[in-house]
Structures are given as C-alpha cells and as structure tokens.
Design a protein around this motif. Structure first.
Motif, PDB file in Angstrom:
ATOM      1  N   ALA A  49      -5.560   6.413  -0.690  1.00 44.73           N
ATOM      2  CA  ALA A  49      -5.036   5.662  -1.800  1.00 44.73           C
ATOM      3  C   ALA A  49      -4.110   6.764  -3.311  1.00 44.73           C
ATOM      4  O   ALA A  49      -3.454   5.847  -3.929  1.00 44.73           O
ATOM      5  CB  ALA A  49      -6.482   6.421  -2.128  1.00 44.73           C
ATOM      6  N   LEU A  50      -3.454   7.507  -2.457  1.00 49.33           N
ATOM      7  CA  LEU A  50      -3.287   8.288  -3.447  1.00 49.33           C
ATOM      8  C   LEU A  50      -1.389   7.640  -3.224  1.00 49.33           C
ATOM      9  O   LEU A  50      -0.518   7.642  -4.089  1.00 49.33           O
ATOM     10  CB  LEU A  50      -2.485   9.791  -3.104  1.00 49.33           C
ATOM     11  CG  LEU A  50      -3.117  11.198  -3.741  1.00 49.33           C
ATOM     12  CD1 LEU A  50      -3.632  12.214  -3.383  1.00 49.33           C
ATOM     13  CD2 LEU A  50      -3.277  10.370  -5.266  1.00 49.33           C
ATOM     14  N   GLN A  51      -1.403   7.459  -2.387  1.00 49.52           N
ATOM     15  CA  GLN A  51      -0.139   6.305  -1.327  1.00 49.52           C
ATOM     16  C   GLN A  51       0.320   5.835  -2.088  1.00 49.52           C
ATOM     17  O   GLN A  51       0.906   4.631  -2.558  1.00 49.52           O
ATOM     18  CB  GLN A  51       0.685   6.740   0.366  1.00 49.52           C
ATOM     19  CG  GLN A  51       0.571   7.426   0.813  1.00 49.52           C
ATOM     20  CD  GLN A  51       0.524   7.951   2.284  1.00 49.52           C
ATOM     21  OE1 GLN A  51      -0.682   7.718   2.965  1.00 49.52           O
ATOM     22  NE2 GLN A  51       1.828   6.970   3.549  1.00 49.52           N
ATOM     23  N   THR A 103       0.925  -1.266   0.194  1.00 54.75           N
ATOM     24  CA  THR A 103      -0.312   0.606  -0.236  1.00 54.75           C
ATOM     25  C   THR A 103       0.650   1.299   0.430  1.00 54.75           C
ATOM     26  O   THR A 103       0.162   2.256   0.084  1.00 54.75           O
ATOM     27  CB  THR A 103      -0.753  -0.304   1.349  1.00 54.75           C
ATOM     28  OG1 THR A 103       0.171   0.294   2.507  1.00 54.75           O
ATOM     29  CG2 THR A 103      -1.633  -0.667   1.685  1.00 54.75           C
ATOM     30  N   GLY A 104       1.983   0.640   0.716  1.00 56.14           N
ATOM     31  CA  GLY A 104       3.085   2.448   0.403  1.00 56.14           C
ATOM     32  C   GLY A 104       2.492   3.395   2.124  1.00 56.14           C
ATOM     33  O   GLY A 104       3.184   3.925   1.884  1.00 56.14           O
ATOM     34  N   VAL A 105       1.457   2.968   2.554  1.00 56.15           N
ATOM     35  CA  VAL A 105       1.761   3.633   4.020  1.00 56.15           C
ATOM     36  C   VAL A 105       2.587   2.550   5.048  1.00 56.15           C
ATOM     37  O   VAL A 105       2.372   1.926   4.721  1.00 56.15           O
ATOM     38  CB  VAL A 105      -0.248   3.224   4.615  1.00 56.15           C
ATOM     39  CG1 VAL A 105      -0.638   3.503   5.372  1.00 56.15           C
ATOM     40  CG2 VAL A 105      -0.933   4.164   3.103  1.00 56.15           C
ATOM     41  N   LEU A 106       3.259   3.483   5.491  1.00 57.83           N
ATOM     42  CA  LEU A 106       3.225   2.619   6.863  1.00 57.83           C
ATOM     43  C   LEU A 106       3.062   2.267   8.105  1.00 57.83           C
ATOM     44  O   LEU A 106       2.323   2.987   8.753  1.00 57.83           O
ATOM     45  CB  LEU A 106       4.899   3.932   7.632  1.00 57.83           C
ATOM     46  CG  LEU A 106       5.136   3.774   8.421  1.00 57.83           C
ATOM     47  CD1 LEU A 106       6.387   2.879   8.035  1.00 57.83           C
ATOM     48  CD2 LEU A 106       6.183   5.092   9.574  1.00 57.83           C
ATOM     49  N   GLY A 107       3.213   0.826   7.983  1.00 62.81           N
ATOM     50  CA  GLY A 107       2.814   0.111   9.248  1.00 62.81           C
ATOM     51  C   GLY A 107       1.163  -0.678   8.849  1.00 62.81           C
ATOM     52  O   GLY A 107       1.244  -1.764   9.328  1.00 62.81           O
ATOM     53  N   VAL A 159      -0.158   9.309   5.718  1.00 60.02           N
ATOM     54  CA  VAL A 159      -0.251   8.521   6.934  1.00 60.02           C
ATOM     55  C   VAL A 159       0.693   7.821   7.357  1.00 60.02           C
ATOM     56  O   VAL A 159       1.396   6.674   6.466  1.00 60.02           O
ATOM     57  CB  VAL A 159      -2.040   7.993   6.382  1.00 60.02           C
ATOM     58  CG1 VAL A 159      -1.972   6.826   7.101  1.00 60.02           C
ATOM     59  CG2 VAL A 159      -2.848   8.961   6.089  1.00 60.02           C
ATOM     60  N   SER A 160       0.513   7.538   7.592  1.00 57.70           N
ATOM     61  CA  SER A 160       1.075   6.435   9.246  1.00 57.70           C
ATOM     62  C   SER A 160       0.621   5.362  10.160  1.00 57.70           C
ATOM     63  O   SER A 160       0.122   6.083  10.526  1.00 57.70           O
ATOM     64  CB  SER A 160       2.576   7.076   9.790  1.00 57.70           C
ATOM     65  OG  SER A 160       3.537   7.636   9.218  1.00 57.70           O
ATOM     66  N   VAL A 161       0.466   4.613  10.203  1.00 58.94           N
ATOM     67  CA  VAL A 161      -0.236   3.264  10.771  1.00 58.94           C
ATOM     68  C   VAL A 161       0.526   3.037  12.177  1.00 58.94           C
ATOM     69  O   VAL A 161       1.630   2.262  12.075  1.00 58.94           O
ATOM     70  CB  VAL A 161      -0.886   2.155   9.707  1.00 58.94           C
ATOM     71  CG1 VAL A 161      -1.968   1.569  11.187  1.00 58.94           C
ATOM     72  CG2 VAL A 161      -2.266   2.824   8.433  1.00 58.94           C
ATOM     73  N   PHE A 162       0.019   3.146  13.224  1.00 51.70           N
ATOM     74  CA  PHE A 162       0.866   1.879  14.106  1.00 51.70           C
ATOM     75  C   PHE A 162      -0.228   1.013  14.850  1.00 51.70           C
ATOM     76  O   PHE A 162      -0.700   0.714  15.522  1.00 51.70           O
ATOM     77  CB  PHE A 162       0.636   3.018  15.607  1.00 51.70           C
ATOM     78  CG  PHE A 162       0.972   3.976  14.577  1.00 51.70           C
ATOM     79  CD1 PHE A 162       2.609   4.941  14.455  1.00 51.70           C
ATOM     80  CD2 PHE A 162       0.032   5.789  14.981  1.00 51.70           C
ATOM     81  CE1 PHE A 162       2.853   5.803  14.323  1.00 51.70           C
ATOM     82  CE2 PHE A 162       0.569   6.936  14.755  1.00 51.70           C
ATOM     83  CZ  PHE A 162       2.070   7.228  14.370  1.00 51.70           C
TER      84      PHE A 162
END
Length: 502
Positions: free
Chosen positions: A44-46, A11-15, A231-234
């Motif tokens: 979505a853009l990431q 996804t390119g989204v961290l986490g 966005v960064s997910v934990f």
C-alpha cells in the motif's frame, strides 16, 4: 488518458504491474487481502509513493496503526515519504471513549460506525486525493457487527468513491472469525496474499489475482519477497510469451572424443541433462561447455545449489578451468544459492535476468536436486523446469542441468524424472574393471540429431577430462560390473601420477 495520466495506476511494486497487465484501473476500488505479515501495508505504501512521484495527491487512512508506526514501517525499508503522503490517523471521538457520555438509547456501534464513516468521507473531501488506502476493513467489520450492515457500509463507501477520480485500495487482514466475502462481490478487483511456513527455511510468500473486472491478468500464484526497499513480485513464467530468432549452430565442448559421442556437438538453443551418481563428474562436463563458450567470446551464467564456491574454484582451476578469473573478467556470472531461502519464482527470475541483461548464452543449473529442495512438490517442480527450459531454448541459450542419482553402481534411482524434458541426456556411470573403479559416459537421447550409441570411458586428471575409444570389448558397463567379450581390454591406461588425481 485521464487528466494527463495513464488509464492504469501503476502500483510501484516491481513485477506486480506485469501481473496486473499494467496496474490498477483508475477510478475504481480494489481489495488487497492477506493475513498479518503478508506485506499489505508495504504494498500500500509503495502504491502511494508511486503516485507521489507522479505528483498525485495521496491519502492513507489508518484505522489500526498510528502515523508514527507507519513511518517507522516505511523507514525499515529505507523509505521516507515526508509530506508527499497525507496520513489520516482515525481514532474514535473522545465522547465514545468516555463511559459517562455514552448513549443508552442507541447502540454504541451505530454511533461508532457512523462517526467512522463520516470522518473518512470528511478527510477525503478535504484533500480530494487521486490515490487512497484504507487500512483496514477489519475495524469496519467489527464496528458493523453484522454481515448486512457491513455490506451496506461497503456499498456506501464504494458509491461515494465512484463519484471521484480516486483509485482506492482497501486492506483486509482477514482476522475476523467470519470471513465475509461481501467485499469480493463489490470491488473491481481482488489481490490475495499468502504466507507459507515450510518445515525448514524462511517463510515463502505468494500472491494471486482472484478477480479483475474487464481486464486480462496473469493468473495463478506468483512468488514475492519483502526486502529492504519494499516488495518484489516474480511473475509466473510463461515461455510461450517469449520468442527470439537465433542461428541454430552446433556448439562444441572442446574435447574431440566427447563431441564425437554427441554427434558433433550440442545445437544452440537446446537443453542438456547430465545424470549419474555423486562424484562421476556431472558438474565438470557442464563446466567444459562453459569454458568452451567463454573461449568463443560468449558469456555464461552458473547457478550452484550444492557446492561452496571457494571449493569449486580451487578444484576446477586444478583441472585447467579457471572460473574465478572468468568471473573477474566479466565472462561468466556465478552464484551460490541457498535452497532454504529461495522460492522457485525468484530463482526463475534470476535466471531470466542473467539471460536478458548479462546476455548469457550458456546456463548451468547444478543441481536439480538442490532446486527441488526449494519446492518439495515434485509435480510443481517439473512444471517450473519445463517453463524455464522452454524459455531458455526460445532465447537461444544452451542449458545444462545436473541430477545426482541415488546409489553408486547397479540399479540407480532418481529423486525426480526430468529426462523427458531435456533435448539431450548424458548418462554417467561408475564401473569396475581390473580391480579399479572407473567412469563411463554415454548419450542416451538427443532430439536435435544423431549421436553415438557407444559407451566411452573417461578420466578426470590435472588436464581435465579425457575420453577414450568406445568400449566395444565390454558388456554390462552400465550395470557396474562389465564382462570382457572382445579380444582385448579397451580401457584407458592409468599411470601412477594420473591415478592420484582420479
């Protein structure tokens, strides 16, 4: 592998890929839903940018935002994707906007829905992308005007995309009065985003994977933030997944009397809770172990919720613990945290990063009261603390928590009971003797070995912490007003110079 690519589209989204066990399964359709402001467009853009870096063809079909608005949104995160992502801005045909040319024998919604779907399919066939985002389903739901027609349209889109190599992400802003769950049953997976507004402080965002066919994923809620860069997910911490072999040596504090009270010291890979009223010296006892760790050549991480760092540096330096120099020398990581701006998941991730990358062997959290302020639900707090302590213990780190109790002498109340979670519990108290307010320390629990069952008086001076012999001549010290039962008063002598610093 599919055409030289992984079976999962990252996804390119961290986490987030950690939560999804690697990403989104290719050649399937997924739903990303959430109310406006939860971060759907950013994710979505990431997702498309990650594909662009892999030289995949990417298509963003927008039914609600213009291309200019999308590019401005990306630029706000420092992202400029240029021509790497094809943006198809879908607008109604001019004939449908002209009242004189509108059909009278057919419902206009029939024409609009059919034209919209046709334009989407034409854009897809022209580019033949490998990653597609359709933003948003709310517009299609409004055009369909009925649940049956909406379901038929979604099924038609799914069958169309299933014949291609595309991984499709459908966005839904959930603005319809009738929140139809049709798409949930049709798509391969569902990601749900939430935005919470606490009584005080910034918004909190979290996500949950509701469904993912044929794939294990990390369940439950996961905190995430939207910052410059995206966005960064934990991911929710599960301590059972982390295990490290280490030597369970006994670590000393550097104060002989205190080590005697602890039965020799603290075992590596254990947690210690320092509990007592405000001002008794909980932070100083914890920092004594930090100073001892640095002296051994180890690193430490200190997280401060309640005190301004400048004040902490000045007062501890006066007692012989130069935290500022330790930080400048790279021996410790120390940061001041704002509970109103920090989610529990983000805090856990910060601690984990310091242990994993900074190699911190000693961790101080001062205090649990401040940590609790970031998550008012006490039950959730205990679960978070439990997982965090288990993780740190499994990594061989020594953790020191402080809890400030309500009151000064006599009956004490704790805002949250975490004593059963810690391996060692150190109790600090004020007590009155000979017309002076004094301090006492005792160890009331130690899972990893024996400890003294006595109570010792201690003082805070320019030389740091000083502990005396066990107070065997007094009774009722923990109640605050002891009585003399021995033949002599075994109290630390107070000189005028020392008294001024206590």
């Amino acid at each position: 592998m599919i055409d030289g690519l992984s079976t999962k589209a990252r996804t390119g989204v961290l986490g987030l890929d950690d939560v999804l066990s690697g990403g989104l399964t290719r050649r399937h359709v997924f739903l990303l839903e959430g109310t406006p402001g939860t971060g759907k467009t950013t994710i979505a853009l990431q997702f498309l940018l990650e594909g662009a870096t892999l030289k995949e063809r990417c298509l963003y079909i927008s039914l609600s935002e213009s291309e200019e608005e999308l590019r401005e949104s990306a630029l706000s995160h420092g992202i400029e994707f240029g021509d790497s992502i094809e943006i198809f801005e879908l607008v109604p045909p001019e004939s449908l906007l002209d009242a004189d040319q509108q059909q009278s024998l057919l419902y206009s919604s029939d024409l609009e829905l059919g034209e919209t779907t046709k334009l989407i399919f034409e854009a897809f066939e022209r580019l033949k992308p490998q990653r597609v985002v359709i933003d948003s389903l709310s517009e299609i739901r409004l055009l369909a005007q009925s649940s049956l027609r909406y379901r038929r349209q979604i099924l038609a889109m799914k069958h169309f995309f299933s014949r291609s190599d595309a991984t499709v992400l459908l966005l839904d802003d959930m603005t319809s009065d009738n929140l139809d769950k049709t798409v949930h049953s049709v798509v391969h997976g569902v990601l749900h985003l939430e935005q919470l507004a606490p009584d005080y402080g910034s918004e909190r965002r979290r996500l949950r994977v509701i469904k993912y066919r044929g794939q294990a994923f990390r369940g439950g809620y996961h905190d995430f933030v939207i910052k410059t860069g995206g966005v960064s997910v934990f991911p929710r911490l599960r301590a059972i997944e982390h295990k490290t072999a280490f030597d369970r040596a006994i670590l000393k504090s550097g104060i002989a009397e205190f080590d005697d009270l602890l039965g020799g010291g603290i075992e590596r890979g254990s947690s210690t809770l320092l509990i007592g009223p405000a001002g008794t010296g909980k932070s100083l006892f914890a920092l004594q172990f930090v100073a001892a760790a640095v002296k051994r050549g180890e690193k430490a991480a200190v997280f401060i919720f309640d005190e301004e760092l400048g004040l902490l540096f000045s007062r501890t330096k006066a007692m012989g613990i130069d935290l500022e120099k330790m930080r400048d020398d790279g021996a410790i990581h120390i940061e001041q945290l704002d509970a109103a701006e920090l989610s529990p998941g983000e805090f856990s991730q910060r601690v984990r990063d310091r242990v994993a990358t900074f190699k911190a062997g000693t961790v101080v959290i001062d205090s649990v009261n401040g940590y609790q302020a970031s998550m008012p639900e006490e039950n959730a707090l205990i679960l978070h603390v439990h997982e965090l302590l288990q993780y740190l213990n499994r990594q061989g780190a020594n953790t020191f928590l402080t809890v400030a109790q309500h009151g000064l002498v006599g009956d004490m109340k704790s805002p949250v009971d975490v004593t059963y979670l810690a391996d060692t519990v150190i109790l600090l108290r004020y007590f009155e003797a000979l017309g002076r307010v004094r301090r006492a320390v005792s160890v009331i629990k130690k899972r990893t070995g024996r400890h003294e069952e006595t109570i010792r008086e201690f003082r805070i001076t320019d030389a740091g912490l000083t502990l005396g012999d066990p107070l065997s001549g007094f009774q009722g010290v923990l109640r605050g007003v002891p009585t003399l039962v021995g033949e002599k008063q075994q109290l630390l002598e107070l000189s005028n110079e020392d008294e001024s610093h206590s």
